[in-house]
Write a protein that holds these residues in place. Structure first.
Motif, PDB file in Angstrom:
ATOM      1  N   TYR A 107      45.675  53.015  47.951  1.00 35.59           N
ATOM      2  CA  TYR A 107      45.929  52.395  49.253  1.00 35.59           C
ATOM      3  C   TYR A 107      44.939  52.925  50.298  1.00 35.59           C
ATOM      4  N   CYS A 108      44.789  54.249  50.359  1.00 33.97           N
ATOM      5  CA  CYS A 108      43.880  54.865  51.338  1.00 33.97           C
ATOM      6  C   CYS A 108      42.435  54.480  51.071  1.00 33.97           C
ATOM      7  N   ASP A 109      42.040  54.449  49.808  1.00 35.02           N
ATOM      8  CA  ASP A 109      40.676  54.065  49.460  1.00 35.02           C
ATOM      9  C   ASP A 109      40.406  52.619  49.859  1.00 35.02           C
ATOM     10  N   MET A 110      41.375  51.730  49.577  1.00 35.35           N
ATOM     11  CA  MET A 110      41.222  50.330  49.983  1.00 35.35           C
ATOM     12  C   MET A 110      41.056  50.232  51.496  1.00 35.35           C
ATOM     13  N   ARG A 111      41.934  50.906  52.223  1.00 34.59           N
ATOM     14  CA  ARG A 111      41.897  50.867  53.691  1.00 34.59           C
ATOM     15  C   ARG A 111      40.555  51.383  54.209  1.00 34.59           C
ATOM     16  N   ASP A 112      40.107  52.498  53.627  1.00 36.53           N
ATOM     17  CA  ASP A 112      38.855  53.100  54.091  1.00 36.53           C
ATOM     18  C   ASP A 112      37.647  52.210  53.807  1.00 36.53           C
ATOM     19  N   ARG A 113      37.775  51.335  52.816  1.00 33.74           N
ATOM     20  CA  ARG A 113      36.707  50.383  52.501  1.00 33.74           C
ATOM     21  C   ARG A 113      36.878  49.062  53.254  1.00 33.74           C
ATOM     22  N   GLY A 114      37.902  49.010  54.121  1.00 35.07           N
ATOM     23  CA  GLY A 114      38.130  47.810  54.918  1.00 35.07           C
ATOM     24  C   GLY A 114      38.941  46.738  54.231  1.00 35.07           C
ATOM     25  N   GLU A 115      39.602  47.099  53.141  1.00 35.59           N
ATOM     26  CA  GLU A 115      40.415  46.141  52.397  1.00 35.59           C
ATOM     27  C   GLU A 115      41.887  46.412  52.715  1.00 35.59           C
ATOM     28  N   ASP A 116      42.545  45.468  53.346  1.00 33.32           N
ATOM     29  CA  ASP A 116      43.918  45.632  53.804  1.00 33.32           C
ATOM     30  C   ASP A 116      44.899  45.063  52.775  1.00 33.32           C
ATOM     31  N   LEU A 117      45.834  45.890  52.318  1.00 29.15           N
ATOM     32  CA  LEU A 117      46.795  45.453  51.302  1.00 29.15           C
ATOM     33  C   LEU A 117      47.597  44.252  51.785  1.00 29.15           C
ATOM     34  N   GLY A 118      48.086  44.301  53.019  1.00 27.83           N
ATOM     35  CA  GLY A 118      48.879  43.193  53.535  1.00 27.83           C
ATOM     36  C   GLY A 118      48.103  41.884  53.567  1.00 27.83           C
ATOM     37  N   THR A 119      46.864  41.959  54.021  1.00 33.91           N
ATOM     38  CA  THR A 119      46.030  40.754  54.075  1.00 33.91           C
ATOM     39  C   THR A 119      45.823  40.180  52.682  1.00 33.91           C
ATOM     40  N   LEU A 120      45.546  41.051  51.710  1.00 33.33           N
ATOM     41  CA  LEU A 120      45.351  40.581  50.328  1.00 33.33           C
ATOM     42  C   LEU A 120      46.588  39.859  49.805  1.00 33.33           C
ATOM     43  N   LEU A 121      47.755  40.472  50.028  1.00 32.46           N
ATOM     44  CA  LEU A 121      48.994  39.891  49.518  1.00 32.46           C
ATOM     45  C   LEU A 121      49.323  38.568  50.204  1.00 32.46           C
ATOM     46  N   TRP A 122      49.211  38.538  51.529  1.00 32.55           N
ATOM     47  CA  TRP A 122      49.535  37.305  52.254  1.00 32.55           C
ATOM     48  C   TRP A 122      48.519  36.205  51.971  1.00 32.55           C
ATOM     49  N   ASP A 123      47.264  36.565  51.752  1.00 28.19           N
ATOM     50  CA  ASP A 123      46.270  35.551  51.391  1.00 28.19           C
ATOM     51  C   ASP A 123      46.638  34.876  50.074  1.00 28.19           C
ATOM     52  N   MET A 124      47.259  35.631  49.181  1.00 32.13           N
ATOM     53  CA  MET A 124      47.615  35.061  47.865  1.00 32.13           C
ATOM     54  C   MET A 124      48.712  34.003  47.961  1.00 32.13           C
ATOM     55  N   VAL A 125      49.501  34.034  49.036  1.00 30.87           N
ATOM     56  CA  VAL A 125      50.540  33.007  49.220  1.00 30.87           C
ATOM     57  C   VAL A 125      50.134  32.016  50.311  1.00 30.87           C
ATOM     58  N   GLY A 126      48.853  32.008  50.662  1.00 29.76           N
ATOM     59  CA  GLY A 126      48.370  31.053  51.646  1.00 29.76           C
ATOM     60  C   GLY A 126      48.706  31.419  53.080  1.00 29.76           C
ATOM     61  N   GLY A 127      49.066  32.689  53.318  1.00 31.44           N
ATOM     62  CA  GLY A 127      49.312  33.156  54.673  1.00 31.44           C
ATOM     63  C   GLY A 127      50.719  32.932  55.195  1.00 31.44           C
ATOM     64  N   ALA A 128      51.554  32.266  54.438  1.00 33.77           N
ATOM     65  CA  ALA A 128      52.927  31.990  54.877  1.00 33.77           C
ATOM     66  C   ALA A 128      53.868  32.083  53.674  1.00 33.77           C
ATOM     67  N   PRO A 129      55.124  32.456  53.916  1.00 34.37           N
ATOM     68  CA  PRO A 129      56.068  32.575  52.807  1.00 34.37           C
ATOM     69  C   PRO A 129      56.240  31.260  52.045  1.00 34.37           C
ATOM     70  N   ILE A 130      56.306  31.377  50.745  1.00 30.25           N
ATOM     71  CA  ILE A 130      56.650  30.232  49.906  1.00 30.25           C
ATOM     72  C   ILE A 130      58.135  29.968  50.120  1.00 30.25           C
ATOM     73  N   GLN A 131      58.490  28.736  50.430  1.00 37.31           N
ATOM     74  CA  GLN A 131      59.886  28.387  50.713  1.00 37.31           C
ATOM     75  C   GLN A 131      60.524  27.764  49.473  1.00 37.31           C
ATOM     76  N   SER A 132      61.264  28.567  48.729  1.00 40.29           N
ATOM     77  CA  SER A 132      61.949  28.068  47.535  1.00 40.29           C
ATOM     78  C   SER A 132      63.159  27.248  47.935  1.00 40.29           C
ATOM     79  N   GLN A 133      63.656  26.484  47.006  1.00 42.07           N
ATOM     80  CA  GLN A 133      64.808  25.618  47.261  1.00 42.07           C
ATOM     81  C   GLN A 133      65.892  25.824  46.208  1.00 42.07           C
ATOM     82  N   TRP A 134      66.134  27.078  45.843  1.00 44.49           N
ATOM     83  CA  TRP A 134      67.131  27.382  44.827  1.00 44.49           C
ATOM     84  C   TRP A 134      68.539  27.173  45.374  1.00 44.49           C
TER      85      TRP A 134
END
Length: 195
Positions: A107-134
């Motif tokens: 986590y610290c190495d990613m941050r120090d290299r300018g890579e944000d964990l939150g940004t990576l994760l949210w980018d993978m879902v298109g920036g907004a929560p997937i809205q399931s319909q269960w």
């Protein structure tokens, strides 16, 4: 008086502690990278156990892991590792403890290299929560193709205890996906919390 309609998790209904977690935290979109890392670590500790076990030990985990300050955890050495293995308040697993410490370093190495964990994760879902319909637990999968991809991304960076099932539980808990049942009062509330 109308009865509150919740998701039908096994063992939750009637447990005020578990209900409070469901009603206030689970499925709420989390954007803070440090908080996301904490949840990823806790979900890793859950592997092979029930979430309620981890939830009941969460404050002990926070105390043991310096309130999940990644900079502090990244500096944990052998004395800290021994302390953690002797701490009955947490899950004492060599592999999971080592994964938490190495995860802090990643986590610290990613941050120090300018890579944000939150940004990576949210980018993978298109920036907004997937809205399931269960409408019932029988339809909710244990993992999804996106969880497989997210697990691969995390593993490629060196994270451990982050297979697709763990990652999907993490996605649900942190609001990357809104898996509250449509009949649950929290489904619409969590949908409105998305940025």
């Amino acid at each position: 008086m109308t009865e509150i309609q919740r998701c039908t998790w096994r063992g939750m209904n009637g447990d005020p502690f578990y209900e409070a977690y469901h009603d206030t935290e689970w499925g709420v979109p989390e954007y803070d990278s440090r908080a996301l890392w904490e949840k990823l670590v806790l979900d890793g500790f859950q592997a092979g156990l029930s979430w309620i076990t981890i939830l009941r030990k969460r404050e002990a985990f926070r105390a043991a892991f310096a309130n999940f300050d990644p900079d502090k955890v990244a500096r944990f050495g052998e004395a800290d590792r021994a302390r953690l293995m002797a701490d009955a308040g947490i899950i004492r697993s060599n592999g999971k403890i080592d994964a938490a410490i190495s995860g802090a370093k990643i986590y610290c190495d990613m941050r120090d290299r300018g890579e944000d964990l939150g940004t990576l994760l949210w980018d993978m879902v298109g920036g907004a929560p997937i809205q399931s319909q269960w409408t019932a637990a029988t339809g909710v999968p244990a993992q999804t193709p996106l969880a497989v991809d997210m697990a691969k991304m995390l593993k490629a960076r060196g994270y451990k205890y982050c297979g697709p099932v763990i990652v999907y539980a993490f996605m649900q808990a942190t609001g990357l996906v809104n898996d509250h049942f449509t009949t649950c009062f929290r489904h619409e509330e969590c949908r409105k919390l998305a940025r």
